[in-house]
Write a protein that holds these residues in place. Structure first.
Motif, PDB file in Angstrom:
ATOM      1  N   GLY A  77       0.850  -1.123  -0.075  1.00 60.52           N
ATOM      2  CA  GLY A  77       0.174   0.010  -0.036  1.00 60.52           C
ATOM      3  C   GLY A  77       0.990   1.090  -0.039  1.00 60.52           C
ATOM      4  O   GLY A  77       1.934   1.140  -0.045  1.00 60.52           O
ATOM      5  N   PRO A  78       0.213   2.470  -0.155  1.00 61.01           N
ATOM      6  CA  PRO A  78       1.018   3.711  -0.336  1.00 61.01           C
ATOM      7  C   PRO A  78       2.076   3.830   0.891  1.00 61.01           C
ATOM      8  O   PRO A  78       3.429   4.406   0.648  1.00 61.01           O
ATOM      9  N   SER A  79       1.821   3.303   2.154  1.00 61.15           N
ATOM     10  CA  SER A  79       2.687   3.740   3.217  1.00 61.15           C
ATOM     11  C   SER A  79       3.503   2.522   3.473  1.00 61.15           C
ATOM     12  O   SER A  79       4.310   2.652   4.475  1.00 61.15           O
ATOM     13  N   ASP A  80       3.294   1.589   2.534  1.00 54.41           N
ATOM     14  CA  ASP A  80       3.984   0.238   3.008  1.00 54.41           C
ATOM     15  C   ASP A  80       5.651   0.501   2.742  1.00 54.41           C
ATOM     16  O   ASP A  80       5.665   0.433   1.078  1.00 54.41           O
ATOM     17  N   ARG A  81       6.345   0.346   3.222  1.00 60.02           N
ATOM     18  CA  ARG A  81       7.971   0.150   2.779  1.00 60.02           C
ATOM     19  C   ARG A  81       8.192  -1.295   2.380  1.00 60.02           C
ATOM     20  O   ARG A  81       8.165  -2.291   2.836  1.00 60.02           O
ATOM     21  N   ILE A  82       8.783  -1.055   0.583  1.00 55.56           N
ATOM     22  CA  ILE A  82       9.207  -2.265   0.023  1.00 55.56           C
ATOM     23  C   ILE A  82      10.460  -2.412  -0.319  1.00 55.56           C
ATOM     24  O   ILE A  82      10.788  -1.618  -1.097  1.00 55.56           O
ATOM     25  N   ILE A  83      11.230  -2.898   0.078  1.00 53.46           N
ATOM     26  CA  ILE A  83      12.735  -2.997  -0.446  1.00 53.46           C
ATOM     27  C   ILE A  83      12.872  -3.754  -1.664  1.00 53.46           C
ATOM     28  O   ILE A  83      12.585  -5.101  -1.465  1.00 53.46           O
ATOM     29  N   MET A 100       4.803   1.309  -7.848  1.00 51.34           N
ATOM     30  CA  MET A 100       3.654   1.811  -8.244  1.00 51.34           C
ATOM     31  C   MET A 100       2.586   1.608  -7.141  1.00 51.34           C
ATOM     32  O   MET A 100       1.445   2.407  -7.134  1.00 51.34           O
ATOM     33  N   TYR A 101       2.897   0.762  -6.248  1.00 55.05           N
ATOM     34  CA  TYR A 101       1.863   0.366  -5.232  1.00 55.05           C
ATOM     35  C   TYR A 101       2.522   0.920  -3.866  1.00 55.05           C
ATOM     36  O   TYR A 101       1.582   0.954  -2.951  1.00 55.05           O
ATOM     37  N   GLY A 102       3.593   0.857  -3.520  1.00 55.49           N
ATOM     38  CA  GLY A 102       4.085   1.024  -2.210  1.00 55.49           C
ATOM     39  C   GLY A 102       5.000   2.207  -2.109  1.00 55.49           C
ATOM     40  O   GLY A 102       5.498   2.574  -3.413  1.00 55.49           O
ATOM     41  N   ASP A 103       5.841   2.347  -1.088  1.00 57.88           N
ATOM     42  CA  ASP A 103       6.927   3.032  -0.890  1.00 57.88           C
ATOM     43  C   ASP A 103       7.993   2.342  -1.168  1.00 57.88           C
ATOM     44  O   ASP A 103       8.740   1.765  -0.125  1.00 57.88           O
ATOM     45  N   VAL A 104       8.879   2.294  -2.259  1.00 58.02           N
ATOM     46  CA  VAL A 104       9.611   1.534  -2.590  1.00 58.02           C
ATOM     47  C   VAL A 104      11.060   2.078  -2.101  1.00 58.02           C
ATOM     48  O   VAL A 104      11.220   3.316  -2.086  1.00 58.02           O
ATOM     49  N   VAL A 105      11.789   1.125  -1.739  1.00 59.64           N
ATOM     50  CA  VAL A 105      13.347   1.406  -1.029  1.00 59.64           C
ATOM     51  C   VAL A 105      14.217   0.645  -2.023  1.00 59.64           C
ATOM     52  O   VAL A 105      14.513  -0.412  -1.745  1.00 59.64           O
ATOM     53  N   PRO A 106      14.846   1.265  -3.040  1.00 58.71           N
ATOM     54  CA  PRO A 106      15.674   0.598  -4.037  1.00 58.71           C
ATOM     55  C   PRO A 106      16.962   0.301  -3.626  1.00 58.71           C
ATOM     56  O   PRO A 106      17.545   1.263  -3.141  1.00 58.71           O
TER      57      PRO A 106
END
Length: 382
Positions: A77-83, A100-106
């Motif tokens: 979701g928009p506030s979920d950190r996804i590494i 596109m879906y979450g708060d991505v941490v690349p």
């Protein structure tokens, strides 16, 4: 050139054997009837062994990218950190989908270079809902450390989303043992079915984490679970029935060969390519560390100095063999040879011999004999 006579030695789609093609010509059936349910159950039962999982497995009428989007779209979701770990084209794609879906941490690395697991652990210490990773990065020929990354994700309470599109069905992939909460595979890769289907396994932890207000519509994994748990196993939307016929037959071939033998054949083919390239002085592209390995389903080599990788690809095609060049910024800089699907040792030797002939013609080697002998020695010892 007659396409029917072209040997596909690229990292998918792979050659589909006549037995699978014939299966696809069966009559249409009611996708809400017993015949389809029985076929779907059969596929899922075999896939459980291929994935090495007890998790739910579903088949999506859509390519591996559809399963990628289902994975991140149902979790993030928009506030979920996804590494998102990236060291190749498909890691980049998974990262973009997560964004596109979450708060991505690349966590981005040069294509073909190994991940820094210490950097991943530091990022996890700051919290994350999930970690995404491509297990077998075909764009650069590197096999990433799924076991270690799964352990780190579990240590910090994050879900582990693993793209196994080009490893599951051809390499040793242990979904449950490695803690992969969501794992995906594409039909046109190691399973050796036609393109157009993707298979996805989903853990109970992953389902519990699907707590968003809204989920994707067509790619709603909860809908796939609900349909699969009815009195008749179904898909939530109309499936690509001819592709399911092909998948079922391809999976029967996998079961008949046995996963242990299939994994060994894939690994031996890739090792034969590496042995031949080493004798010819052709450098492998991936930069490995103690956690990463060369891919067992596609070998990526640096194009020799003075010879464009795409020129090698074109020369191979003239002889009836389709290999792959480099993608994006690697175009012309590398060439890639697949060893996935139902490819035989004879196919591998033909491909290696033709590559050696091209390099001899270009004056890079004096004789094709040493390369052929090196590859044959690997196969003979298998």
């Amino acid at each position: 050139m007659d396409l029917e006579d072209t040997l596909l030695m690229m990292p998918g789609p792979v050659t589909v054997v006549p037995r699978v093609l014939r299966a696809m010509s069966k009559p249409m059936i009611n996708h809400r009837g017993d015949a389809f349910s029985e076929m779907y159950d059969d596929c899922r039962n075999i896939l459980a062994d291929v994935f090495q999982t007890k998790n739910d497995i579903f088949v999506i009428s859509g390519s591996g990218t559809a399963a990628m989007e289902a994975a991140v779209g149902c979790i993030a979701g928009p506030s979920d950190r996804i590494i998102s770990l990236e060291n190749g084209k498909f890691g980049e794609r998974l990262k973009d989908l997560a964004g596109m879906y979450g708060d991505v941490v690349p966590l981005e690395y040069e294509w073909g270079h190994s991940f820094d697991l210490d950097e991943l652990e530091k990022a996890l210490q700051e919290g994350a809902k999930a970690v995404t990773m491509v297990h077998n990065e075909t764009s650069s020929g590197i096999l990433n450390p799924a076991k270690e990354i799964g352990a780190l994700a579990r240590k910090y309470g994050a879900l582990f989303i693993m793209d196994g599109v080009t490893s599951i069905g051809g390499d040793d992939v242990r979904v449950d043992e490695w803690g992969a909460d969501i794992a995906i595979v594409g039909s046109q890769k190691c399973v050796a079915a036609p393109p157009g289907l993707s298979m996805i396994s989903v853990s109970e932890r992953a389902f519990e984490a699907m707590d968003k207000e809204s989920l994707p519509y067509y790619l709603d994994l909860k809908a796939y679970r609900k349909s699969a748990n009815k009195d008749k196993t179904q898909t939530p939307y109309t499936p690509a029935i001819p592709l399911f016929y092909g998948l079922q037959e391809a999976l029967h071939i996998v079961a008949e060969e046995g996963m242990e033998a299939r994994i060994k054949r894939h690994a031996t083919g890739a090792a034969a390519v590496r042995a031949a390239m080493d004798v010819m002085g052709i450098e492998m592209f991936p930069q490995l560390d103690e956690h990463s390995n060369y891919s067992n389903t596609v070998s990526a080599m640096k194009a020799p100095e003075g010879l464009d990788g795409n020129a090698i690809k074109k020369a191979m095609l003239k002889s009836g063999i389709m290999i792959a060049g480099g993608q994006a910024h690697l175009s012309g800089k590398i060439f890639r040879i697949g060893s996935m699907g139902n490819v035989t040792y004879g196919d591998m030797m033909r491909t290696i011999q033709q590559a050696a002939l091209i390099f001899k013609k270009e004056g890079l080697i004096n004789s094709v004999g040493p390369a052929i002998e090196a590859a044959a020695d690997v196969i003979d010892k298998a």
